[in-house]
Motif scaffolding. Sequence first.
Motif, mmCIF file in Angstrom:
data_model
loop_
_atom_site.group_PDB
_atom_site.id
_atom_site.type_symbol
_atom_site.label_atom_id
_atom_site.label_comp_id
_atom_site.label_asym_id
_atom_site.label_seq_id
_atom_site.Cartn_x
_atom_site.Cartn_y
_atom_site.Cartn_z
ATOM 1 N N VAL A 227 0.835 -1.197 0.000
ATOM 2 C CA VAL A 227 0.000 0.000 0.000
ATOM 3 C C VAL A 227 0.873 1.253 0.000
ATOM 4 N N GLU A 228 1.980 1.209 0.754
ATOM 5 C CA GLU A 228 2.899 2.344 0.761
ATOM 6 C C GLU A 228 3.416 2.626 -0.653
ATOM 7 N N GLY A 229 3.826 1.569 -1.355
ATOM 8 C CA GLY A 229 4.308 1.757 -2.716
ATOM 9 C C GLY A 229 3.246 2.317 -3.637
ATOM 10 N N ALA A 230 2.029 1.802 -3.525
ATOM 11 C CA ALA A 230 0.935 2.291 -4.366
ATOM 12 C C ALA A 230 0.622 3.754 -4.071
ATOM 13 N N MET A 231 0.640 4.121 -2.784
ATOM 14 C CA MET A 231 0.348 5.510 -2.411
ATOM 15 C C MET A 231 1.424 6.452 -2.942
ATOM 16 N N LEU A 232 2.685 6.025 -2.845
ATOM 17 C CA LEU A 232 3.771 6.864 -3.363
ATOM 18 C C LEU A 232 3.630 7.076 -4.867
ATOM 19 N N GLY A 233 3.287 6.004 -5.594
ATOM 20 C CA GLY A 233 3.112 6.131 -7.035
ATOM 21 C C GLY A 233 1.935 6.997 -7.408
ATOM 22 N N ALA A 234 0.797 6.796 -6.729
ATOM 23 C CA ALA A 234 -0.418 7.545 -7.063
ATOM 24 C C ALA A 234 -0.282 9.023 -6.720
ATOM 25 N N VAL A 235 0.208 9.306 -5.508
ATOM 26 C CA VAL A 235 0.352 10.707 -5.095
ATOM 27 C C VAL A 235 1.422 11.404 -5.932
ATOM 28 N N ALA A 240 2.827 15.391 -9.990
ATOM 29 C CA ALA A 240 3.554 15.660 -11.232
ATOM 30 C C ALA A 240 2.620 16.176 -12.318
ATOM 31 N N LEU A 241 1.440 15.567 -12.448
ATOM 32 C CA LEU A 241 0.494 16.012 -13.474
ATOM 33 C C LEU A 241 -0.040 17.406 -13.168
ATOM 34 N N GLY A 242 -0.214 17.707 -11.870
ATOM 35 C CA GLY A 242 -0.640 19.052 -11.498
ATOM 36 C C GLY A 242 0.399 20.101 -11.876
ATOM 37 N N GLN A 263 0.404 27.273 -30.008
ATOM 38 C CA GLN A 263 -0.506 26.706 -29.017
ATOM 39 C C GLN A 263 0.153 25.504 -28.346
ATOM 40 N N VAL A 264 0.194 25.530 -27.028
ATOM 41 C CA VAL A 264 0.759 24.426 -26.245
ATOM 42 C C VAL A 264 -0.399 23.617 -25.672
ATOM 43 N N GLN A 265 -0.558 22.410 -26.149
ATOM 44 C CA GLN A 265 -1.660 21.547 -25.720
ATOM 45 C C GLN A 265 -1.207 20.623 -24.602
ATOM 46 N N PHE A 266 -2.167 20.275 -23.723
ATOM 47 C CA PHE A 266 -1.868 19.326 -22.652
ATOM 48 C C PHE A 266 -1.936 17.910 -23.205
ATOM 49 N N LEU A 267 -1.419 16.971 -22.419
ATOM 50 C CA LEU A 267 -1.397 15.586 -22.853
ATOM 51 C C LEU A 267 -2.813 15.040 -23.026
ATOM 52 N N PRO A 268 -3.030 14.144 -23.987
ATOM 53 C CA PRO A 268 -4.346 13.502 -24.116
ATOM 54 C C PRO A 268 -4.708 12.724 -22.850
ATOM 55 N N GLN A 269 -5.993 12.539 -22.635
ATOM 56 C CA GLN A 269 -6.453 11.860 -21.423
ATOM 57 C C GLN A 269 -5.897 10.445 -21.311
ATOM 58 N N THR A 270 -5.811 9.737 -22.440
ATOM 59 C CA THR A 270 -5.285 8.376 -22.398
ATOM 60 C C THR A 270 -3.824 8.359 -21.955
ATOM 61 N N THR A 271 -3.040 9.343 -22.405
ATOM 62 C CA THR A 271 -1.636 9.420 -22.001
ATOM 63 C C THR A 271 -1.512 9.743 -20.520
ATOM 64 N N LEU A 273 -3.701 9.041 -18.097
ATOM 65 C CA LEU A 273 -4.077 7.857 -17.323
ATOM 66 C C LEU A 273 -3.000 6.778 -17.420
ATOM 67 N N SER A 274 -2.410 6.622 -18.595
ATOM 68 C CA SER A 274 -1.359 5.615 -18.771
ATOM 69 C C SER A 274 -0.135 5.951 -17.937
ATOM 70 N N LEU A 275 0.243 7.231 -17.901
ATOM 71 C CA LEU A 275 1.393 7.646 -17.110
ATOM 72 C C LEU A 275 1.176 7.353 -15.636
ATOM 73 N N ALA A 276 -0.008 7.705 -15.122
ATOM 74 C CA ALA A 276 -0.307 7.453 -13.709
ATOM 75 C C ALA A 276 -0.370 5.954 -13.416
#
Length: 293
Positions: A227-235, A240-242, A263-271, A273-276
Motif C-alpha cells: 500500500v505504501e508503494g501504491a500511495m507513493l506512485g499515485a500521489v 507531477a500532473l498538477g 498553441q501548447v496543448q496538454f497531454l491527451p487523457q489516455t496518455t 491515465l497511462s502515465l499514472a
Amino acid sequence: MRTFLRLVWRGVEEMALHPWAQLLTLAAVTLVAFLAGLFLLFLHNLEQRIAATQGHVEFHLYWRSDGNQNQVEAQWRELRQLEGLESMQTYTPKQALDHLATSLNAGGTGGRFGWMKDADKLLPATALLNFSVPTENTDWAKAMLDKLRKLPGLDSVHYNPLQYDMARTWSRLSNRMVWLLVSFLAVVAGLSVGNTIKLSLYSRRSELEILHLVGATESYIRMPLLVEGAMLGAVGSFLALGLLKLLQLTADSMLNVPPLLIQVQFLPQTTVLSLAAVLTGVCVLSSWVAVSR
C-alpha cells in the motif's frame, strides 16, 4: 473484505512512521513523473506541429477535359466518404479558369487575359484530397493510388511519396521514444520506491520478527508495504500532473500570442491515465520485490 481494508488503512498509517524517508521518496517519484510527463508533453506538441505539415498526404486528381462534369461531381461525392480524408477541394473547369485568371491578374498583368474566357473547355476538372497518415499500414499510399486510378474518366493522379515517408518515419520514431521513456521511468521509479521499502523493512525488523512469532501471515505483513508503494506512485503521479498542467497553462499563455501564435496543448487523457497507471504499477511491483526478499 474488512481485513483487507484494515490492512490498507494500516499501510497508510505506517507511512507516517518514517515521514522524511517517505517525503524524499515521494519527491523522487514526483520528479521522475514530472520529467517523463514533460518529455511526453514536448513530444505531443512537436508531433502536432509536424502532423500539421508532414502528417498528411495530398493527392492531386485530374480528369479528362472532355469528360462528363455530372459524372465527375458524382465521383466527388463518393470521394468525400473515403476513410482518413481530412479535407477535399474541387475545381470545375470554369472554377479552375477563374482561379488562374485571378492569380494572373493579382500578379500585375491587368485585364489582358480576357481571351481566356473560353479556355475552360481545355482545363480539366481537378480535386485535391488531403489524407491523414495511417502509420500502421505501410502499403496504404500505394493502395490508395491504385484505387484512385480506377476512377472512370480520370486522366492522372499524383502524390508526393517523400511527404508520406517522412510522416511515417516520424510516427515510428516518436513511438520508439515513448517506449524508451516508459522504460526509463519504470527503472528510476522502481529503484526509488524499492529502496525506501527496504529501509522501512530494516528499521522495523524487530516488529516484523514479533509478527512472525505470533503467527502473522505473509500477506498480513506485506500488504501495508504494498500500500505504501501504491500511495507513493499515485500521489507522485497526481503532483507531477498538477505541476505539468500548471506549466502547460503558463507556456500557452506566453507563446500563444502574436506574432508567435504557438498553441501548447496538454497531454491527451489516455496518455495521462497511462502515465499514472504505469508509475503506480511500477511502485507496487518494486515494493513486492523488496518485501519478497
